[in-house]
Enzyme design. Structure first.
Site, PDB file in Angstrom:
ATOM      1  N   TRP A 138     -20.303  13.241  12.345  1.00 53.12           N
ATOM      2  CA  TRP A 138     -19.310  13.141  11.278  1.00 53.12           C
ATOM      3  C   TRP A 138     -19.567  14.186  10.198  1.00 53.12           C
ATOM      4  O   TRP A 138     -20.695  14.361   9.731  1.00 53.12           O
ATOM      5  CB  TRP A 138     -19.377  11.770  10.612  1.00 53.12           C
TER       6      TRP A 138
ATOM      7  N   LYS B  83     -14.690  14.857  13.064  1.00 54.05           N
ATOM      8  CA  LYS B  83     -15.678  14.462  14.071  1.00 54.05           C
ATOM      9  C   LYS B  83     -15.970  15.665  14.945  1.00 54.05           C
ATOM     10  O   LYS B  83     -15.227  15.988  15.861  1.00 54.05           O
ATOM     11  CB  LYS B  83     -15.164  13.284  14.886  1.00 54.05           C
TER      12      LYS B  83
ATOM     13  N   GLU C 282      -5.511  -3.518  -1.867  1.00 54.76           N
ATOM     14  CA  GLU C 282      -5.945  -4.798  -1.306  1.00 54.76           C
ATOM     15  C   GLU C 282      -6.980  -5.508  -2.176  1.00 54.76           C
ATOM     16  O   GLU C 282      -7.331  -6.657  -1.924  1.00 54.76           O
ATOM     17  CB  GLU C 282      -6.573  -4.563   0.083  1.00 54.76           C
TER      18      GLU C 282
ATOM     19  N   THR D 200       0.863  -1.189   0.000  1.00 60.46           N
ATOM     20  CA  THR D 200       0.000   0.000   0.000  1.00 60.46           C
ATOM     21  C   THR D 200       0.897   1.237   0.000  1.00 60.46           C
ATOM     22  O   THR D 200       2.050   1.180   0.450  1.00 60.46           O
ATOM     23  CB  THR D 200      -0.901   0.045   1.249  1.00 60.46           C
TER      24      THR D 200
HETATM   25  P1  ADP Z   1      -3.427   4.063   0.042  1.00 64.88           P
HETATM   26  O1  ADP Z   1      -4.356   3.310   0.943  1.00 64.88           O
HETATM   27  O2  ADP Z   1      -2.047   4.075   0.554  1.00 64.88           O
HETATM   28  O3  ADP Z   1      -3.927   5.427  -0.378  1.00 64.88           O
HETATM   29  P2  ADP Z   1      -4.526   2.743  -2.230  1.00 64.88           P
HETATM   30  O4  ADP Z   1      -4.218   3.213  -3.575  1.00 64.88           O
HETATM   31  O5  ADP Z   1      -4.695   1.308  -2.026  1.00 64.88           O
HETATM   32  O6  ADP Z   1      -3.369   3.261  -1.301  1.00 64.88           O
HETATM   33  O7  ADP Z   1      -5.780   3.545  -1.752  1.00 64.88           O
HETATM   34  C1  ADP Z   1      -7.060   3.034  -1.691  1.00 64.88           C
HETATM   35  C2  ADP Z   1      -7.928   4.094  -1.127  1.00 64.88           C
HETATM   36  O8  ADP Z   1      -8.029   5.192  -2.027  1.00 64.88           O
HETATM   37  C3  ADP Z   1      -9.353   3.700  -0.880  1.00 64.88           C
HETATM   38  O9  ADP Z   1      -9.480   3.002   0.334  1.00 64.88           O
HETATM   39  C4  ADP Z   1     -10.056   5.046  -0.854  1.00 64.88           C
HETATM   40  O10 ADP Z   1      -9.910   5.704   0.377  1.00 64.88           O
HETATM   41  C5  ADP Z   1      -9.278   5.829  -1.878  1.00 64.88           C
HETATM   42  N1  ADP Z   1      -9.995   5.817  -3.163  1.00 64.88           N
HETATM   43  C6  ADP Z   1      -9.817   4.990  -4.205  1.00 64.88           C
HETATM   44  N2  ADP Z   1     -10.652   5.293  -5.219  1.00 64.88           N
HETATM   45  C7  ADP Z   1     -11.393   6.347  -4.805  1.00 64.88           C
HETATM   46  C8  ADP Z   1     -12.431   7.126  -5.381  1.00 64.88           C
HETATM   47  N3  ADP Z   1     -12.876   6.912  -6.613  1.00 64.88           N
HETATM   48  N4  ADP Z   1     -12.958   8.109  -4.630  1.00 64.88           N
HETATM   49  C9  ADP Z   1     -12.526   8.365  -3.384  1.00 64.88           C
HETATM   50  N5  ADP Z   1     -11.539   7.675  -2.802  1.00 64.88           N
HETATM   51  C10 ADP Z   1     -10.974   6.673  -3.490  1.00 64.88           C
END
Ligand code: ADP
Length: 541
Positions: free
Chosen positions: A444, A439, A329, A184
């Protein structure tokens, strides 16, 4: 009843065979500092076999991790296939990780060799004292100059390839064997490793091509701008060859004029990337003329794409935007926001608001949202809960990581850390990451909703809303806003707050707006709110 169907393992090997058998003349195009490189899937196929011999000669055994440190280009694609097809595990290293994180993931994965672009060598050299376990550094020379480096032992990609045979007998693999791993990006903490099986990648590729997902087909020319070092470039390098679609790789050329030029010159039909990239492209296309008529759609994800930008792309430029959600993931595609046919009769505004959501799960993925008391929230489009997912391409543990159990529910779902609503039609909308929520007085506030509203203002380039401590309300929202350079100093805080006021309850509105030159970004181009929170932690409200 047993044994009714053939036991046919779903592996990347079958994608490789298929692309050569049916589409050997389709092209793979890469823009490199040395010029535009073009070859066919037939050439690619033969070089993947050479590369498997190279890997074997380097002592790579099934199950070993072999890393790449590289931009998007044809050699990276060769590694995407040769490593998993010979039974080893491709580990894509994020070239923008901080040095300590990079050393951490290389050592944690115990990478046997690293294939590195010559132009990126300095980034690896910085950590050479800390990655003594790496057996070989193989240089992919994309500069045309002999590389200067203190890394050792060193080998040259093309030198090794020239000496290797063009045939290789790939071993029989099981579909549950590990194929690829990716950590990640560490937006909310230390990197954690996700390992994808052949089966996960195969099924993910099929789902990605489906008509109501991304509808990839042989007729497409696909340009993944999203890096191959992050979440498999959203699976495009596996899905595109499965269909026979041509691919265009931008190499290190990621600026809007480079991308617009490639789309125009190579007649790209489909592209994929994070919103920050497309902000830049939109501004360029509004100022300069490029022929974008080949482009049928762009998929956007990784961070929220504001509805205003989806509309602007379509109304002003005729470019269709598909909003999608995924995570490292989840291999990574989870949901896509395409409209259902019953929505054709909805008003334009309602249709855009559906398409700005993150969408419905693609076939294979299941979603649910849970509140803090552990109850599944109703699909009313209002109630917020934490998104949980499961499916054949969702990991069920992190690689060798004691933090694994806390990321999964007792009944086998992945905690995503995203706070969402789900509407009666099944469309999921992200309101925040759990760590980014504001918060306020026990309620929220969605930072993403505020950001999207601010970014709809035509003088705002980017906006990030963070929680800052407040004596009475525990936390209150602070907006950090970048004004487009041509409108600098022309916008006031009062004007911005008045602009978003009609859309929110009064207590949701940011307590203050700070104007900044630029927003800090993470290694994959998302707003880095950790940095902003640290910067403004003592900001007095
Ligand atoms: P990291 O967790 O380090 O940012 P990732 O690329 O795996 O790496 O990130 C996944 C996260 O990115 C998701 O859990 C979400 O929070 C965010 N995300 C992915 N796609 C979108 C989207 N279309 N809109 C908003 N958030 C998104």
């Amino acid at each position: 009843m047993q044994g009714l169907m053939m036991d046919y393992p779903l592996t990347i090997q079958t994608i490789l065979e298929r692309v050569n058998q049916f589409y050997p003349r389709k092209e793979v195009i890469s823009k490199l500092p040395t010029g535009v490189h073009r070859y066919t899937y037939g050439d690619f196929y033969r070089r993947v076999h050479r590369l498997a011999n190279v890997l074997q000669d380097l002592g790579v055994k099934p199950g070993d991790r072999v890393a790449t440190f590289s931009w998007n280009h044809y050699r990276h694609l060769e590694l995407y296939y040769a490593i998993p097809c010979m039974g080893a595990v491709l580990h894509t290293l994020n070239i923008r990780l901080f040095p300590e994180q990079l050393a951490y993931v290389i050592n944690h994965a115990e990478d046997k060799a690293i294939f590195v672009d010559a132009s990126l060598l300095p980034l690896v050299e910085r950590i050479k004292e800390h990655i003594g376990g790496v057996g070989t550094f193989v240089i992919m020379n994309d500069t045309g100059q002999p590389p200067q480096t203190a890394l050792e032992p060193l080998a040259d990609y093309e030198g090794l390839m020239a000496g290797a045979a063009e045939t290789f007998a790939f071993p029989q693999l099981g579909e549950n064997d590990a194929a690829v791993m990716c950590y990640t990006s560490g937006t909310t903490g230390e990197p954690k490793g996700a390992v994808y099986s052949h089966r996960a990648i195969y099924l993910h590729s099929m789902a990605e091509c489906m008509a109501d997902t991304l509808a990839l087909s042989e007729r497409d020319t696909i340009m993944p701008v999203v890096p191959m070092f992050h979440a498999n470039a959203w699976g495009v390098p596996f899905a595109a060859p499965m269909t026979g679609a041509s691919q265009v790789f931008p190499g290190p050329f990621m600026k809007p004029p480079d991308l617009a030029g490639l789309i125009q010159d190579e007649k790209v039909t489909f592209t994929a990337g994070v919103p920050t990239l497309w902000f830049g492209l939109y501004h360029l296309l509004m100022q300069e003329d490029y022929d974008m008529s080949s482009l049928r759609a762009m998929v956007v994800g990784g961070a929220a794409m504001p509805q205003s930008l989806i509309e602007d792309f379509e109304k002003n430029l005729g470019i269709r935007v598909i909003h999608a959600w995924g995570m490292t993931e989840t291999t990574p595609l989870g949901t896509v926001a395409n409209l259902k046919s019953n929505m054709d009769s909805w008003s334009e505004a309602d249709r855009y608001s559906v398409r700005a959501k993150q969408g419905t799960p693609v076939p294979g993925v299941e979603i649910r949202a849970m509140d803090e008391a552990g109850n599944i929230v109703p699909w009313d489009g209002q109630t917020m809960g934490e998104l949980q997912v499961r499916g054949p391409w969702v990991i069920r543990s992190y690689y060798n990581d004691p933090r694994s159990p806390q990321s999964f529910t007792d009944d086998g779902w992945l905690h995503t850390g995203d706070v969402v609503t789900i509407d009666p039609e099944g469309y999921m909308q992200i309101t925040d990451r759990t760590k980014d929520l504001v918060k306020s007085g026990g309620e929220w506030i969605s930072s993403q909703a505020l950001e999207n509203a601010l970014m709809a203002h035509d003088k705002v380039l980017e906006a990030a809303v963070i929680a800052i401590p407040h004596p009475e309300w525990q936390e209150r929202p602070l907006a950090c806003v970048v004004i487009a350079p041509e409108h600098k100093d022309q916008v006031t805080k009062e004007e911005l707050l008045a602009f978003i006021r009609p859309k929110f309850a009064k207590w949701w509105l940011p307590d203050d707006v700070v104007f900044v030159e630029e927003l800090p970004k993470t290694s994959v181009g998302k707003f880095d709110k950790k940095v902003l929170r640290e910067r403004y932690k003592e900001y007095g409200l």
